[in-house]
Design a protein around this motif. Structure first.
Motif, mmCIF file in Angstrom:
data_model
loop_
_atom_site.group_PDB
_atom_site.id
_atom_site.type_symbol
_atom_site.label_atom_id
_atom_site.label_comp_id
_atom_site.label_asym_id
_atom_site.label_seq_id
_atom_site.Cartn_x
_atom_site.Cartn_y
_atom_site.Cartn_z
ATOM 1 N N PHE A 274 -2.064 -2.649 -9.438
ATOM 2 C CA PHE A 274 -3.358 -3.100 -9.960
ATOM 3 C C PHE A 274 -4.393 -3.267 -8.849
ATOM 4 C CE2 PHE A 274 -0.170 -4.393 -13.044
ATOM 5 C CZ PHE A 274 -0.705 -3.867 -14.209
ATOM 6 N N ALA A 275 -3.935 -3.704 -7.681
ATOM 7 C CA ALA A 275 -4.888 -4.006 -6.611
ATOM 8 C C ALA A 275 -4.831 -2.999 -5.460
ATOM 9 C CB ALA A 275 -4.615 -5.414 -6.072
ATOM 10 N N GLY A 276 -3.786 -2.158 -5.425
ATOM 11 C CA GLY A 276 -3.590 -1.245 -4.291
ATOM 12 C C GLY A 276 -4.675 -0.185 -4.202
ATOM 13 N N LYS A 277 -5.126 0.067 -2.988
ATOM 14 C CA LYS A 277 -6.158 1.097 -2.749
ATOM 15 C C LYS A 277 -5.496 2.418 -2.323
ATOM 16 C CE LYS A 277 -10.292 -1.292 -2.517
ATOM 17 N NZ LYS A 277 -10.243 -2.009 -3.784
ATOM 18 N N ARG A 278 -6.273 3.479 -2.399
ATOM 19 C CA ARG A 278 -5.811 4.788 -1.904
ATOM 20 C C ARG A 278 -5.829 4.729 -0.367
ATOM 21 N NH1 ARG A 278 -8.398 6.846 -5.137
ATOM 22 N NH2 ARG A 278 -7.077 7.968 -6.591
ATOM 23 N N LEU A 279 -4.795 5.254 0.274
ATOM 24 C CA LEU A 279 -4.699 5.219 1.739
ATOM 25 C C LEU A 279 -4.723 6.645 2.292
ATOM 26 C CD1 LEU A 279 -1.754 2.649 2.088
ATOM 27 C CD2 LEU A 279 -4.203 2.156 2.068
ATOM 28 N N VAL A 280 -5.391 6.815 3.443
ATOM 29 C CA VAL A 280 -5.460 8.138 4.076
ATOM 30 C C VAL A 280 -4.976 8.011 5.516
ATOM 31 C CG1 VAL A 280 -6.983 10.036 4.772
ATOM 32 C CG2 VAL A 280 -7.463 8.768 2.659
ATOM 33 N N GLU A 281 -3.970 8.800 5.878
ATOM 34 C CA GLU A 281 -3.439 8.771 7.251
ATOM 35 C C GLU A 281 -3.732 10.119 7.917
ATOM 36 O OE1 GLU A 281 0.374 6.605 8.693
ATOM 37 O OE2 GLU A 281 1.005 8.620 8.095
ATOM 38 N N PRO A 282 -4.627 10.124 8.937
ATOM 39 C CA PRO A 282 -4.966 11.390 9.608
ATOM 40 C C PRO A 282 -3.879 11.799 10.618
ATOM 41 C CG PRO A 282 -6.721 9.725 9.834
ATOM 42 C CD PRO A 282 -5.485 9.019 9.384
ATOM 43 N N TYR A 283 -3.639 13.097 10.710
ATOM 44 C CA TYR A 283 -2.712 13.635 11.729
ATOM 45 C C TYR A 283 -3.471 14.401 12.802
ATOM 46 C CZ TYR A 283 1.256 11.695 9.528
ATOM 47 O OH TYR A 283 2.140 10.757 9.067
ATOM 48 N N ASN A 284 -4.467 15.143 12.399
ATOM 49 C CA ASN A 284 -5.414 15.758 13.341
ATOM 50 C C ASN A 284 -6.664 16.063 12.515
ATOM 51 O OD1 ASN A 284 -5.032 18.306 11.975
ATOM 52 N ND2 ASN A 284 -3.117 18.540 13.135
ATOM 53 N N ALA A 285 -7.578 16.810 13.075
ATOM 54 C CA ALA A 285 -8.844 17.054 12.360
ATOM 55 C C ALA A 285 -8.650 17.873 11.085
ATOM 56 C CB ALA A 285 -9.817 17.763 13.293
ATOM 57 N N HIS A 286 -7.486 18.515 10.951
ATOM 58 C CA HIS A 286 -7.285 19.398 9.788
ATOM 59 C C HIS A 286 -6.072 19.015 8.943
ATOM 60 C CE1 HIS A 286 -10.332 21.810 11.636
ATOM 61 N NE2 HIS A 286 -9.601 21.906 12.726
ATOM 62 N N LEU A 287 -5.521 17.845 9.157
ATOM 63 C CA LEU A 287 -4.354 17.458 8.360
ATOM 64 C C LEU A 287 -4.368 15.965 8.064
ATOM 65 C CD1 LEU A 287 -1.684 18.241 6.995
ATOM 66 C CD2 LEU A 287 -0.532 17.796 9.166
ATOM 67 N N TYR A 288 -4.285 15.651 6.783
ATOM 68 C CA TYR A 288 -4.262 14.256 6.337
ATOM 69 C C TYR A 288 -3.150 14.090 5.307
ATOM 70 C CZ TYR A 288 -9.061 14.542 8.091
ATOM 71 O OH TYR A 288 -10.164 14.767 8.873
ATOM 72 N N VAL A 289 -2.559 12.901 5.271
ATOM 73 C CA VAL A 289 -1.660 12.555 4.168
ATOM 74 C C VAL A 289 -2.365 11.474 3.360
ATOM 75 C CG1 VAL A 289 0.523 11.465 3.529
ATOM 76 C CG2 VAL A 289 0.487 13.202 5.326
ATOM 77 N N VAL A 290 -2.530 11.721 2.066
ATOM 78 C CA VAL A 290 -3.220 10.775 1.185
ATOM 79 C C VAL A 290 -2.184 10.142 0.256
ATOM 80 C CG1 VAL A 290 -5.021 10.484 -0.560
ATOM 81 C CG2 VAL A 290 -5.300 12.195 1.249
ATOM 82 N N GLN A 291 -2.190 8.805 0.222
ATOM 83 C CA GLN A 291 -1.318 8.086 -0.714
ATOM 84 C C GLN A 291 -2.166 7.517 -1.836
ATOM 85 O OE1 GLN A 291 1.640 5.052 0.676
ATOM 86 N NE2 GLN A 291 0.621 3.699 -0.770
ATOM 87 N N ASN A 292 -1.946 8.002 -3.064
ATOM 88 C CA ASN A 292 -2.640 7.451 -4.230
ATOM 89 C C ASN A 292 -2.083 6.063 -4.544
ATOM 90 O OD1 ASN A 292 -4.397 9.617 -4.819
ATOM 91 N ND2 ASN A 292 -2.704 10.788 -5.698
ATOM 92 N N PRO A 293 -2.836 5.238 -5.288
ATOM 93 C CA PRO A 293 -2.318 3.918 -5.664
ATOM 94 C C PRO A 293 -0.989 4.050 -6.426
ATOM 95 C CG PRO A 293 -4.646 4.068 -6.180
ATOM 96 C CD PRO A 293 -4.201 5.450 -5.798
ATOM 97 N N PRO A 294 -0.136 3.004 -6.372
ATOM 98 C CA PRO A 294 1.167 3.074 -7.044
ATOM 99 C C PRO A 294 1.049 3.294 -8.552
ATOM 100 C CG PRO A 294 1.071 1.198 -5.544
ATOM 101 C CD PRO A 294 -0.321 1.747 -5.635
ATOM 102 N N ALA A 295 2.092 3.898 -9.122
ATOM 103 C CA ALA A 295 2.167 4.084 -10.575
ATOM 104 C C ALA A 295 2.239 2.718 -11.254
ATOM 105 C CB ALA A 295 3.412 4.903 -10.926
ATOM 106 N N LEU A 296 1.758 2.640 -12.480
ATOM 107 C CA LEU A 296 1.811 1.379 -13.232
ATOM 108 C C LEU A 296 3.263 1.048 -13.581
ATOM 109 C CD1 LEU A 296 -1.249 1.995 -15.565
ATOM 110 C CD2 LEU A 296 -1.122 0.368 -13.674
ATOM 111 N N PRO A 297 3.599 -0.245 -13.679
ATOM 112 C CA PRO A 297 4.975 -0.602 -14.030
ATOM 113 C C PRO A 297 5.332 -0.122 -15.432
ATOM 114 C CG PRO A 297 3.556 -2.565 -13.991
ATOM 115 C CD PRO A 297 2.744 -1.431 -13.480
ATOM 116 N N LEU A 298 6.621 0.106 -15.672
ATOM 117 C CA LEU A 298 7.065 0.510 -17.006
ATOM 118 C C LEU A 298 7.031 -0.693 -17.945
ATOM 119 C CD1 LEU A 298 10.199 2.830 -16.417
ATOM 120 C CD2 LEU A 298 7.794 3.432 -16.400
#
Length: 539
Positions: free
Chosen positions: A243-267
């Motif tokens: 509910f409160a988690g933000k999207r996170l972006v982790e850069p590796y270099n100028a041309h590569l990023y790993v993006v983590q979307n907010p967590p899935a909602l609970p079942l």
């Protein structure tokens, strides 16, 4: 069509009249079709939604043809390293090779590679350059961003970078996996599936990422400065809530990023019931019979998973990162139906071994607001003291246990997964403690104080030793009251960050004064993505 295992060879596939699989699922464990095994849940769920899923269990990673059993899947490969991280599965905390793999046929060691998820993905990529690869399971989930790897003693990239998979589904994955499948099925290119909660993806361009996303420090900065890594890890830790988690972006270099979307909602309860009500065969594939079966099934065959998640928040536990802190539970009806199925098994002797999950006696979210606003970012529910908003109520669990005891053929129901003793102590009523001692203990109850030094307990996120002592007294008094002689077996941990020789001696003296000779003490194991591992690595 009657219940059957999913295809493990071309012949099985032809028997079903399939020409091509939609998904081929590559797993590091033997194929066990039971709801305690993640790949079984995901494959059965996809089947429920009409997808054709075939299983390749423990392929020979030295042979490219081992991945080619079913040919090219229509939608993609799914990869899971297994029910445990492959490195924890292979090595003890002293980095010695283990003798037995409970998740392999006959307990044989060496049927999967180290860093299994990455190795399997690279194996697939050599044969199928452009087929979508989706990774999931505990290994992928806990290595989703840059992480300290104890076995190589260095900071590793996100597993998405090293495996070159397209999408990583983190957490338990039911919601995200169906959304990914439907997106692929509708013709969306895998590179454009960037919108699914509970997933991470690689990208060269973050111009389309929402403005409120958090940009983490880049991998180079993390490698050079451990304090920077600690800060980055804490940011991730504070954003594990759906509910409160933000999207996170982790850069590796100028041309590569790993993006983590907010967590899935609970079942929801209904969704949990659906997931555990799928048509599992409830055991390992019969092809393993000749090897003596798969040892891991014996732990879970006569047990019930009643919940998921944990608001306990221990520092050394990865649950916050994987299942989250919001409790998700199954209904009584669902659990009673499964219990009745268990009683029909030919080797059932009348004993249900466990009714629980990460924490057995949590049967609801810790407070009302969690289901709309999420868990608190900056405070814990039970540590250092129970939060004033914490709902302590064992009535639903007591009722469930009684209903299970009343099933014909059930002689006894045990509770073997963790009981949070601090939650029991916080309960103003002793009804649960009485029920526990009277009906659900097999002569000894295992609980996890972990340590007796408050200085170490504070780093562990565990309550002070006085809370454990209160539980010990209450347990002893209750057993005297009901006329039973039952013992407590404490789980203890050595070498946790923050523990010096002084605290280790304190723990030894405590055991000596109790006249207690522990058979086992867990040495702290720095597994990926726990607060304690971050402490261990960064000091």
């Amino acid at each position: 069509m009657e219940r059957d295992y999913l295809p493990i060879c071309m012949e099985d596939m032809k028997k079903r009249g399939w020409i091509q699989a939609d998904f081929v699922f590559v797993i590091g464990d033997a194929y066990v079709d039971h709801s305690s095994f993640g790949p079984a849940i995901i494959s059965r769920l996809l089947e429920r939604y009409g997808y054709k899923v075939c299983m390749i269990a423990q392929p020979d990673w030295k042979n490219d043809k081992s991945i080619d059993v079913f040919g090219r899947p229509r939608l993609g490969f799914l990869v899971c390293g297994g029910n445990m991280d492959s490195m924890v599965n292979h090595y003890s905390v002293s980095k010695k090779r283990r003798q037995k793999d409970s998740f392999s046929p006959g307990g044989e060691m060496g049927l999967r590679p180290d860093y299994a998820t990455t190795v399997y993905c690279n194996l697939i990529r050599r044969t199928y350059k452009d087929v979508p690869i989706i990774i999931g399971g505990i290994e992928a989930s806990l290595r989703r961003m840059a992480h300290y790897d104890y076995w190589s003693d260095k900071l590793k990239h996100s597993i998405l970078v090293d495996s070159s998979a397209d999408i990583l589904s983190y957490g338990m994955g039911e919601h995200s996996m169906i959304e990914i499948a439907e997106a692929l099925d509708s013709g969306i290119d895998v590179k454009d599936i960037t919108f699914v909660r509970g997933t991470c993806y690689r990208t060269k361009d973050i111009s389309g990422v929402p403005e409120d996303s958090i940009i983490l420090p880049d991998y180079d900065s993390l490698s050079k400065d451990r304090l920077e890594y600690a800060r980055s890890f804490y940011t991730q830790y504070c954003n594990t809530d759906p509910f409160a988690g933000k999207r996170l972006v982790e850069p590796y270099n100028a041309h590569l990023y790993v993006v983590q979307n907010p967590p899935a909602l609970p079942l929801s309860e209904g969704e949990m019931d659906d997931v555990y009500g799928l048509p599992y065969m409830r055991t390992y594939h019969p092809s393993y019979e000749k090897d003596g079966g798969v040892p891991a099934i014996s732990e879970v065959k006569f047990s019930l998973i009643s919940n998921r998640g944990c608001f306990g928040g221990c520092s050394f536990c990865a649950l916050t990162f994987h299942q989250g802190r919001i409790m998700q539970v199954r209904s009584h009806e669902s659990l009673l139906d499964e219990a009745k199925m268990i009683t029909q098994e030919k080797d059932f002797k009348g004993y249900i071994h466990d009714v629980g999950g990460p924490t057995a006696n949590f049967r609801q979210p810790s407070c009302e607001k969690q289901l709309t606003r999420g868990v608190c970012k900056n405070r814990q529910c039970l540590f250092p003291k129970p939060c004033p908003n914490l709902k302590v109520d064992h009535r639903d669990y007591i009722k469930l246990l009684k209903e299970l005891r009343d099933i014909p053929k059930v002689k006894k129901v045990f509770i073997r997964s963790g009981i949070r003793f601090d939650y029991v102590v916080a309960d103003k009523s002793d009804a649960f403690l009485e029920e526990l001692c009277r009906y659900h203990v097999s002569g000894q109850l295992k609980v996890a104080p972990e340590h007796i030094s408050d200085a170490v307990l504070e780093k562990m996120g565990k309550p002070g030793v006085d809370v454990y002592n209160r539980f010990v007294k209450a347990y002893k008094d209750m057993n005297e009251k009901i006329g039973k002689k039952q013992y407590l077996v404490p789980y203890l941990m050595s070498s946790h960050p923050g523990s010096t020789l002084k605290e280790a001696v304190e723990l030894a003296e405590y055991c000596r004064d109790l006249g207690y000779m522990p058979e086992q003490v867990q040495d702290f194991y720095p597994t990926p993505s726990t607060l304690s591992t971050c402490m261990y690595y960064t000091g």
